[in-house]
Scaffold this active site. Sequence first.
Site, PDB file in Angstrom:
ATOM      1  N   ILE A  67       0.708  -1.191   0.288  1.00 29.27           N
ATOM      2  CA  ILE A  67       0.351   0.408   0.092  1.00 29.27           C
ATOM      3  C   ILE A  67       0.712   1.482   0.166  1.00 29.27           C
ATOM      4  O   ILE A  67       0.470   2.181  -0.542  1.00 29.27           O
ATOM      5  CB  ILE A  67      -1.225   0.170   1.397  1.00 29.27           C
ATOM      6  CG1 ILE A  67      -1.661   1.325   0.893  1.00 29.27           C
ATOM      7  CG2 ILE A  67      -0.683   0.539   2.513  1.00 29.27           C
ATOM      8  CD1 ILE A  67      -3.662   0.792   1.639  1.00 29.27           C
ATOM      9  N   ASP A 110       1.240  -0.393   8.999  1.00 28.84           N
ATOM     10  CA  ASP A 110       1.515   0.508   9.915  1.00 28.84           C
ATOM     11  C   ASP A 110       2.828   0.402   9.966  1.00 28.84           C
ATOM     12  O   ASP A 110       3.606   1.343   9.535  1.00 28.84           O
ATOM     13  CB  ASP A 110       1.185  -0.036  11.601  1.00 28.84           C
ATOM     14  CG  ASP A 110       1.202   1.032  13.058  1.00 28.84           C
ATOM     15  OD1 ASP A 110       1.375   2.436  11.517  1.00 28.84           O
ATOM     16  OD2 ASP A 110       1.040   1.257  13.301  1.00 28.84           O
TER      17      ASP A 110
HETATM   18  P1  ADP Z   1      -4.065  -5.542  12.080  1.00 28.03           P
HETATM   19  O1  ADP Z   1      -3.220  -5.150  13.245  1.00 28.03           O
HETATM   20  O2  ADP Z   1      -4.608  -4.491  11.531  1.00 28.03           O
HETATM   21  O3  ADP Z   1      -3.838  -6.606  11.654  1.00 28.03           O
HETATM   22  P2  ADP Z   1      -1.892  -6.175  10.582  1.00 28.03           P
HETATM   23  O4  ADP Z   1      -0.816  -5.266   9.225  1.00 28.03           O
HETATM   24  O5  ADP Z   1      -0.726  -6.420  11.191  1.00 28.03           O
HETATM   25  O6  ADP Z   1      -2.904  -4.787  11.253  1.00 28.03           O
HETATM   26  O7  ADP Z   1      -2.304  -6.438   8.862  1.00 28.03           O
HETATM   27  C1  ADP Z   1      -3.324  -5.602   7.774  1.00 28.03           C
HETATM   28  C2  ADP Z   1      -3.506  -6.581   6.805  1.00 28.03           C
HETATM   29  O8  ADP Z   1      -1.669  -5.569   6.036  1.00 28.03           O
HETATM   30  C3  ADP Z   1      -2.962  -8.074   6.478  1.00 28.03           C
HETATM   31  O9  ADP Z   1      -3.391  -8.608   5.141  1.00 28.03           O
HETATM   32  C4  ADP Z   1      -1.451  -7.596   6.312  1.00 28.03           C
HETATM   33  O10 ADP Z   1      -0.807  -8.668   5.303  1.00 28.03           O
HETATM   34  C5  ADP Z   1      -1.561  -6.235   5.658  1.00 28.03           C
HETATM   35  N1  ADP Z   1      -0.553  -5.636   4.949  1.00 28.03           N
HETATM   36  C6  ADP Z   1       0.607  -6.255   5.392  1.00 28.03           C
HETATM   37  N2  ADP Z   1       1.607  -4.888   5.107  1.00 28.03           N
HETATM   38  C7  ADP Z   1       1.103  -4.115   4.155  1.00 28.03           C
HETATM   39  C8  ADP Z   1       1.321  -3.498   3.310  1.00 28.03           C
HETATM   40  N3  ADP Z   1       2.524  -2.575   2.761  1.00 28.03           N
HETATM   41  N4  ADP Z   1       0.770  -2.958   2.210  1.00 28.03           N
HETATM   42  C9  ADP Z   1      -0.612  -3.193   2.072  1.00 28.03           C
HETATM   43  N5  ADP Z   1      -0.386  -4.256   3.804  1.00 28.03           N
HETATM   44  C10 ADP Z   1       0.188  -5.181   4.116  1.00 28.03           C
END
Ligand code: ADP
Length: 165
Positions: free
Chosen positions: A11, A34
């Site tokens: 993203i 994040d």
């Molecule tokens: P949460 O704590 O809300 O569960 P996470 O970051 O652990 O958040 O995961 C939320 C989603 O974001 C998961 O599907 C993860 O695979 C995805 N994710 C992780 N890194 C990225 C990225 N760089 N771009 C888009 N999605 C990502």
Amino acid sequence: MAKILLRQGDITQIKTDAIVNAANVRLRGGGGVDGAIHRAAGPELNEACQKLGGCPTGAAKTTPGFNLPAKYIIHTPGPIWRGGTKNEAKLLASCYANCLKQAAAHGCRTIAFPAISTGIYGFPLEKACQIALECVQKSELVSEVVFVCYDRRTYQVYQELLHQK
Ligand code: ADP
């Protein structure tokens, strides 16, 4: 109605007006998406976040995008899955609704969402994707919504749900 697009990838590379961060309530860069957003946006993002005084689960707050191609980052802490009896579904729906409101308030026409809460926070993937689609599909607040799927499984779940319509 907003146009819905699916993308597989990172993203932080997406050039929508706003991207959404699956943040934590303290708005301190953590793991997952994040951490990736904080690393890519640069240290100014953390400074801007610290001035916001945190953000409750289900709410949303906006910062500039700093070094990202997106103009804005909309930070929303998703619910931690605790078995489904702690209002998790409603809280996840309010994440999506409040992000769309923030986007419109900042003049954004396009917005990209990660799969909020489905990583470290443990929300069941299919249920989460269904909620996400229901929340954005009828929205008139933006013209385009991109669901950015980091892994193939998330992409497939969205694709199946979209083809059922
Ligand atoms: P949460 O704590 O809300 O569960 P996470 O970051 O652990 O958040 O995961 C939320 C989603 O974001 C998961 O599907 C993860 O695979 C995805 N994710 C992780 N890194 C990225 C990225 N760089 N771009 C888009 N999605 C990502």
